[in-house]
Design a protein around this motif. Sequence first.
Motif, PDB file in Angstrom:
ATOM      1  N   ARG A  58       0.857  -1.198   0.000  1.00  0.00           N
ATOM      2  CA  ARG A  58       0.000   0.000   0.000  1.00  0.00           C
ATOM      3  C   ARG A  58       0.888   1.240   0.000  1.00  0.00           C
ATOM      4  O   ARG A  58       1.774   1.371   0.835  1.00  0.00           O
ATOM      5  N   TRP A  59       0.624   2.138  -0.928  1.00  0.00           N
ATOM      6  CA  TRP A  59       1.390   3.371  -1.066  1.00  0.00           C
ATOM      7  C   TRP A  59       0.402   4.527  -0.932  1.00  0.00           C
ATOM      8  O   TRP A  59      -0.413   4.770  -1.821  1.00  0.00           O
ATOM      9  N   SER A  60       0.469   5.199   0.208  1.00  0.00           N
ATOM     10  CA  SER A  60      -0.466   6.286   0.490  1.00  0.00           C
ATOM     11  C   SER A  60       0.248   7.627   0.419  1.00  0.00           C
ATOM     12  O   SER A  60       1.443   7.747   0.721  1.00  0.00           O
ATOM     13  N   PHE A  61      -0.504   8.644   0.059  1.00  0.00           N
ATOM     14  CA  PHE A  61      -0.019  10.012   0.009  1.00  0.00           C
ATOM     15  C   PHE A  61      -0.721  10.771   1.137  1.00  0.00           C
ATOM     16  O   PHE A  61      -1.952  10.732   1.255  1.00  0.00           O
ATOM     17  N   THR A  62       0.042  11.457   1.982  1.00  0.00           N
ATOM     18  CA  THR A  62      -0.524  12.038   3.196  1.00  0.00           C
ATOM     19  C   THR A  62      -0.286  13.545   3.268  1.00  0.00           C
ATOM     20  O   THR A  62       0.553  14.106   2.538  1.00  0.00           O
ATOM     21  N   GLY A 106       6.295  22.357   0.019  1.00  0.00           N
ATOM     22  CA  GLY A 106       5.611  22.453   1.295  1.00  0.00           C
ATOM     23  C   GLY A 106       5.632  21.132   2.046  1.00  0.00           C
ATOM     24  O   GLY A 106       6.423  20.234   1.754  1.00  0.00           O
ATOM     25  N   ARG A 107       4.761  21.036   3.032  1.00  0.00           N
ATOM     26  CA  ARG A 107       4.763  19.849   3.890  1.00  0.00           C
ATOM     27  C   ARG A 107       3.752  18.823   3.368  1.00  0.00           C
ATOM     28  O   ARG A 107       2.582  19.132   3.169  1.00  0.00           O
ATOM     29  N   SER A 108       4.219  17.613   3.181  1.00  0.00           N
ATOM     30  CA  SER A 108       3.373  16.497   2.742  1.00  0.00           C
ATOM     31  C   SER A 108       4.073  15.212   3.160  1.00  0.00           C
ATOM     32  O   SER A 108       5.191  15.235   3.687  1.00  0.00           O
ATOM     33  N   PHE A 165       7.755  15.250   4.583  1.00  0.00           N
ATOM     34  CA  PHE A 165       8.747  16.107   3.947  1.00  0.00           C
ATOM     35  C   PHE A 165       8.421  17.575   4.196  1.00  0.00           C
ATOM     36  O   PHE A 165       7.252  17.963   4.250  1.00  0.00           O
ATOM     37  N   GLU A 166       9.463  18.369   4.292  1.00  0.00           N
ATOM     38  CA  GLU A 166       9.341  19.827   4.167  1.00  0.00           C
ATOM     39  C   GLU A 166      10.057  20.138   2.864  1.00  0.00           C
ATOM     40  O   GLU A 166      11.277  20.363   2.833  1.00  0.00           O
ATOM     41  N   ALA A 167       9.290  20.099   1.777  1.00  0.00           N
ATOM     42  CA  ALA A 167       9.899  20.048   0.446  1.00  0.00           C
ATOM     43  C   ALA A 167      10.046  21.428  -0.182  1.00  0.00           C
ATOM     44  O   ALA A 167       9.139  22.262  -0.111  1.00  0.00           O
ATOM     45  N   GLU A 168      11.198  21.628  -0.777  1.00  0.00           N
ATOM     46  CA  GLU A 168      11.437  22.811  -1.584  1.00  0.00           C
ATOM     47  C   GLU A 168      11.131  22.466  -3.041  1.00  0.00           C
ATOM     48  O   GLU A 168      10.880  21.328  -3.389  1.00  0.00           O
ATOM     49  N   GLU A 169      11.172  23.475  -3.908  1.00  0.00           N
ATOM     50  CA  GLU A 169      11.034  23.219  -5.340  1.00  0.00           C
ATOM     51  C   GLU A 169      12.145  22.262  -5.784  1.00  0.00           C
ATOM     52  O   GLU A 169      13.304  22.426  -5.397  1.00  0.00           O
ATOM     53  N   GLY A 170      11.800  21.278  -6.578  1.00  0.00           N
ATOM     54  CA  GLY A 170      12.789  20.314  -7.068  1.00  0.00           C
ATOM     55  C   GLY A 170      13.001  19.131  -6.153  1.00  0.00           C
ATOM     56  O   GLY A 170      13.870  18.285  -6.407  1.00  0.00           O
ATOM     57  N   ALA A 171      12.215  19.034  -5.066  1.00  0.00           N
ATOM     58  CA  ALA A 171      12.368  17.911  -4.144  1.00  0.00           C
ATOM     59  C   ALA A 171      11.817  16.629  -4.764  1.00  0.00           C
ATOM     60  O   ALA A 171      10.772  16.633  -5.424  1.00  0.00           O
TER      61      ALA A 171
END
Length: 581
Positions: A58-62, A106-108, A165-171
């Motif tokens: 199972r691969w979930s996106f949160t 952003g955060r995901s 993640f606290e993702a920036e552009e290009g993460a």
Amino acid sequence: MAIASPYLQLLKDRITLTQIPFTDRDSRLILFRSDEQSLWVGLAEYEIDPEQYPAITRWSFTDGEGQACRCEYTTYPHEIRNQTPCGTFRITFVDAETLLVALPAGRSGIKLLTRMEKGQTDRLGGVLGRSSYSPLHLVYTTNTTLIQNCIVELDNEQREIELIFEAEEGAVLLLNITRTADFNRRIVKAEQAIEAAAQRWHDWFATVPEVAEHYRRQYYYAWWVMGANLIYPYAHPKREGMVPSKQGYVGIWHWDSYFHALALRHRDTQMAQEQFRIMLDYQLPNGLIPDIVHDEGILAHTTEIVEADITKPPLTAWAAWKVYEIDGDREFLKELYEPIVRFQNWWFSESDPDVTGLCAYLHPWSSGLDNNPLWDQGLPVETPDLSAYLCLQYDYLARIAQEIGYPEEALDWTQRAKELAERMIALRWDEQAGIFWASRHGQRIPVCTPFHLFPLITGRMPENIAARLVATLTNEKKFWGHHPVPTVAFDDPSFNPLSMWRGPVWLNVNYLLIDGLLRAGYPEQARELRWRTLELALAAEDFYEYYHPLTGQKPPRATHAFGWSAALFIDLVIAASAEQE
């Protein structure tokens, strides 16, 4: 689009993620949708159920709190775009074992449930593995800040990777799923990876012949099926072969390879030739060509049903000649000539138990017609289609021999074809019934199938017999229904429209009959059958293994994204489009 490709746009959302997985050329990874919130990832391997031993259960996106998000998927051949409340996750292939996920800014988060025996996080992400069954590694790597990175051991022998993640552009997140310890942890730019995948698929489609507008959408989807079903068998990694489907048929099947080559010859004749070589590399000393080349070796003998050596119908010379018609490569004919001769001789030396000069199938699998009622009374069975194939192979051996400089052998093959056709007529033709009978130890088998008409495809039947065979074929009560040609006659007691070879329409049967009608001098009937076959395939959302002969729908057990259905559709479309021009 990463690049301006009309082909990728044309195939938007054709990969449904329900019956049709997201996958890539030469990859064993197949991605399906579980529900509105998750995917799962299987492995396409020989005789292994991907749902029983998935790579990712199972691969979930949160969201940033680890709560699962609702997902809306848009698919293209090169990527999945997953729109969530947190932003868009984009999934593409970096290589056959590696997926790249472009993360929204952003955060995901992402959660991955997987059956792994051990796991360890590290600064880059983490490494998990299992060895006790279906050995596998799952390695994840990111180039962005991880607010959370943990591997939780669950009670049901599974582990869940929980990432925020606290993702920036290009993460990005890289998922490397591999049988080896050669891990890929090299981060690449998301746009670069997506564009490279788009370019690969664009180039695949851009090099195929153009066809009439009416066919284009299904035609390019058929080419996607062809590319998606290419793999390198683990036991035979030097040649790229095409499997019938990554769902249940993960091996290189003998006669499937020939039908696949009929489409591949229009794009890449070397790849078409490889479909022959991958089988002939494993030809046995006695001449038999195996039934399957698979991840663990070959299948050339079985004790299931009955004990016997197994192969597939002798269509090698016929199919090789069709490739030669495109590329004119005499060296290819020279390469195949002796192996085909050995295979032809094997049939007459090893598969004529009644010594009638008409060969028999010793096992249903050798016929390719696994559960046809021809076998209901036992084995061996002498069938008209096998004699027709052998007769046709003699004639194409004659053509090949003449072309490569063996004129005396060509004359001998032609004479053998003539004698075999005469023997079929003398022993098995029934004028009143309008068919050739199948028999077991000389006793007729009381069933009527289109394979009883196959001597027609040799082009060697006398005019009166050919006319009777065509009349039987085009009889609406038997075979010429709304969706011809059923694999058992409509009016036969054994007819079952849902059961594999006991009634459904198979595109390879129709193709062989179309080809045979042309050879026998019946072009109008050939064009009619071609048109009706194309209309059947055009009306479907996918290329099915076989079709319901009354409705044209998919029977419950038929496989999706089926190779020879796509391949033969391609070849028929190219021929139909050429005629329209």
